[in-house]
Motif scaffolding. Structure first.
Motif, PDB file in Angstrom:
ATOM      1  N   ARG A  22      16.030  -4.051  14.794  1.00 33.66           N
ATOM      2  CA  ARG A  22      16.032  -2.889  15.696  1.00 33.66           C
ATOM      3  C   ARG A  22      15.877  -1.598  14.901  1.00 33.66           C
ATOM      4  O   ARG A  22      15.098  -0.714  15.255  1.00 33.66           O
ATOM      5  CB  ARG A  22      17.321  -2.879  16.507  1.00 33.66           C
ATOM      6  N   GLN A  23      16.611  -1.487  13.802  1.00 31.45           N
ATOM      7  CA  GLN A  23      16.510  -0.293  12.960  1.00 31.45           C
ATOM      8  C   GLN A  23      15.126  -0.173  12.325  1.00 31.45           C
ATOM      9  O   GLN A  23      14.559   0.920  12.262  1.00 31.45           O
ATOM     10  CB  GLN A  23      17.594  -0.314  11.888  1.00 31.45           C
ATOM     11  N   ALA A  24      14.561  -1.299  11.897  1.00 34.11           N
ATOM     12  CA  ALA A  24      13.232  -1.273  11.275  1.00 34.11           C
ATOM     13  C   ALA A  24      12.151  -0.916  12.292  1.00 34.11           C
ATOM     14  O   ALA A  24      11.226  -0.151  11.983  1.00 34.11           O
ATOM     15  CB  ALA A  24      12.938  -2.616  10.621  1.00 34.11           C
ATOM     16  N   LEU A  25      12.253  -1.467  13.510  1.00 30.74           N
ATOM     17  CA  LEU A  25      11.295  -1.117  14.565  1.00 30.74           C
ATOM     18  C   LEU A  25      11.361   0.375  14.881  1.00 30.74           C
ATOM     19  O   LEU A  25      10.327   1.045  15.018  1.00 30.74           O
ATOM     20  CB  LEU A  25      11.579  -1.930  15.829  1.00 30.74           C
ATOM     21  N   THR A  26      12.572   0.894  14.984  1.00 35.97           N
ATOM     22  CA  THR A  26      12.756   2.315  15.281  1.00 35.97           C
ATOM     23  C   THR A  26      12.198   3.179  14.156  1.00 35.97           C
ATOM     24  O   THR A  26      11.492   4.162  14.407  1.00 35.97           O
ATOM     25  CB  THR A  26      14.247   2.628  15.502  1.00 35.97           C
ATOM     26  N   ALA A  27      12.508   2.830  12.924  1.00 34.26           N
ATOM     27  CA  ALA A  27      12.019   3.611  11.776  1.00 34.26           C
ATOM     28  C   ALA A  27      10.495   3.623  11.740  1.00 34.26           C
ATOM     29  O   ALA A  27       9.877   4.666  11.458  1.00 34.26           O
ATOM     30  CB  ALA A  27      12.590   3.034  10.484  1.00 34.26           C
ATOM     31  N   CYS A  28       9.879   2.490  12.028  1.00 30.75           N
ATOM     32  CA  CYS A  28       8.416   2.426  12.067  1.00 30.75           C
ATOM     33  C   CYS A  28       7.880   3.355  13.137  1.00 30.75           C
ATOM     34  O   CYS A  28       6.947   4.131  12.895  1.00 30.75           O
ATOM     35  CB  CYS A  28       7.982   0.985  12.316  1.00 30.75           C
ATOM     36  N   TRP A  29       8.471   3.314  14.332  1.00 30.81           N
ATOM     37  CA  TRP A  29       8.000   4.134  15.451  1.00 30.81           C
ATOM     38  C   TRP A  29       8.137   5.619  15.117  1.00 30.81           C
ATOM     39  O   TRP A  29       7.223   6.414  15.368  1.00 30.81           O
ATOM     40  CB  TRP A  29       8.784   3.779  16.706  1.00 30.81           C
ATOM     41  N   VAL A  30       9.240   6.005  14.526  1.00 28.58           N
ATOM     42  CA  VAL A  30       9.435   7.402  14.122  1.00 28.58           C
ATOM     43  C   VAL A  30       8.391   7.801  13.083  1.00 28.58           C
ATOM     44  O   VAL A  30       7.753   8.860  13.187  1.00 28.58           O
ATOM     45  CB  VAL A  30      10.873   7.614  13.588  1.00 28.58           C
ATOM     46  N   GLU A  31       8.201   6.962  12.082  1.00 34.60           N
ATOM     47  CA  GLU A  31       7.244   7.250  11.007  1.00 34.60           C
ATOM     48  C   GLU A  31       5.829   7.409  11.548  1.00 34.60           C
ATOM     49  O   GLU A  31       5.126   8.383  11.205  1.00 34.60           O
ATOM     50  CB  GLU A  31       7.294   6.111   9.981  1.00 34.60           C
ATOM     51  N   VAL A  32       5.397   6.479  12.387  1.00 36.60           N
ATOM     52  CA  VAL A  32       4.044   6.524  12.930  1.00 36.60           C
ATOM     53  C   VAL A  32       3.858   7.756  13.812  1.00 36.60           C
ATOM     54  O   VAL A  32       2.852   8.464  13.706  1.00 36.60           O
ATOM     55  CB  VAL A  32       3.732   5.215  13.697  1.00 36.60           C
ATOM     56  N   ASN A  34       5.530  10.622  13.772  1.00 41.90           N
ATOM     57  CA  ASN A  34       5.588  11.865  13.006  1.00 41.90           C
ATOM     58  C   ASN A  34       4.381  12.053  12.092  1.00 41.90           C
ATOM     59  O   ASN A  34       4.101  13.173  11.673  1.00 41.90           O
ATOM     60  CB  ASN A  34       6.893  11.948  12.234  1.00 41.90           C
ATOM     61  N   ALA A  35       3.646  10.969  11.844  1.00 37.85           N
ATOM     62  CA  ALA A  35       2.407  11.071  11.075  1.00 37.85           C
ATOM     63  C   ALA A  35       1.211  11.367  11.985  1.00 37.85           C
ATOM     64  O   ALA A  35       0.079  11.447  11.513  1.00 37.85           O
ATOM     65  CB  ALA A  35       2.174   9.780  10.299  1.00 37.85           C
ATOM     66  N   GLY A  36       1.464  11.510  13.302  1.00 39.84           N
ATOM     67  CA  GLY A  36       0.396  11.841  14.233  1.00 39.84           C
ATOM     68  C   GLY A  36      -0.163  10.653  14.978  1.00 39.84           C
ATOM     69  O   GLY A  36      -1.154  10.782  15.691  1.00 39.84           O
ATOM     70  N   GLY A  37       0.461   9.491  14.838  1.00 39.83           N
ATOM     71  CA  GLY A  37      -0.021   8.291  15.516  1.00 39.83           C
ATOM     72  C   GLY A  37       0.155   8.364  17.020  1.00 39.83           C
ATOM     73  O   GLY A  37       1.071   9.003  17.523  1.00 39.83           O
ATOM     74  N   ALA A  38      -0.734   7.679  17.716  1.00 35.14           N
ATOM     75  CA  ALA A  38      -0.709   7.628  19.174  1.00 35.14           C
ATOM     76  C   ALA A  38       0.252   6.523  19.607  1.00 35.14           C
ATOM     77  O   ALA A  38      -0.154   5.468  20.059  1.00 35.14           O
ATOM     78  CB  ALA A  38      -2.114   7.378  19.708  1.00 35.14           C
ATOM     79  N   ALA A  39       1.535   6.762  19.444  1.00 38.47           N
ATOM     80  CA  ALA A  39       2.546   5.720  19.656  1.00 38.47           C
ATOM     81  C   ALA A  39       3.474   6.015  20.828  1.00 38.47           C
ATOM     82  O   ALA A  39       4.559   5.466  20.902  1.00 38.47           O
ATOM     83  CB  ALA A  39       3.345   5.519  18.371  1.00 38.47           C
ATOM     84  N   GLY A  40       3.067   6.889  21.726  1.00 34.59           N
ATOM     85  CA  GLY A  40       3.842   7.087  22.941  1.00 34.59           C
ATOM     86  C   GLY A  40       4.641   8.376  23.022  1.00 34.59           C
ATOM     87  O   GLY A  40       5.181   8.688  24.071  1.00 34.59           O
TER      88      GLY A  40
END
Length: 180
Positions: A22-32, A34-40
């Protein structure tokens, strides 16, 4: 990173998602995001507290028949993920949707997205008995070419449907993969 491809796993029940995952999924989502990814999330930066409720809502719906997380790992570390969902309604239960495809920014360009999308196609066809997949992509970011390269077809476009930070508008591109 190893030279081998990613290890792909499925999470199909809320109990499959450990605290560490759960923590790793969240960290990935935050990282993507904040890097400008189209992640929702249209207005970066986001923090863990912003993302966690949305991830928890996805986790809560996990069910082998209707919702799965597909996770990619390199060397035991989460590298990317996506959510594959089926609508349980009788009119649309023959198709599914892909949500939140993302790869850690340090690992982008190494085939993670392709591996996850190919696995989603396989799972949808062979395990969930789906006939087609749908997704909506943010226009103007190169995503259309990525998905087209994997066999998807653009079937529609909502012009200026997405309002991003700074008032920037983007099309929402509707895509279809059929047959699986």
């Amino acid at each position: 990173m190893t030279s081998a491809g990613p290890t792909l796993t499925q999470l199909a029940d809320p109990s499959d998602v450990t605290t560490d995952v759960r923590q790793a999924l969240t960290a990935c989502w935050v990282e993507v995001t904040n890097a400008g990814g189209a992640a929702g999330f249209p207005f970066p930066p986001v923090e863990i507290a912003d993302v966690m409720p949305f991830l928890d809502a996805i986790i809560k719906t996990l069910n082998p028949a209707t919702s799965r997380l597909l996770v990619a790992e390199y060397d035991g570390q989460l590298a990317g993920w996506l959510n594959l969902r089926r609508d349980p309604g009788p009119l649309t239960s023959h198709w599914g949707t892909i949500h939140h495809l993302q790869a850690r920014t340090t690992l982008q360009g190494r085939g993670l997205g392709t591996a996850l999308m190919n696995e989603a196609r396989r799972v949808a066809r062979d395990e969930m008995d789906l006939e087609q997949l749908h997704l909506a992509a943010r226009g103007g970011t190169g995503l259309e070419a990525f998905y087209t390269g994997l066999g998807w077809k653009e079937v529609g476009r909502w012009p200026n449907a997405l309002r991003l930070a700074g008032g920037q508008d983007r099309d929402e591109v509707l895509m279809l993969l059929m047959p699986l």
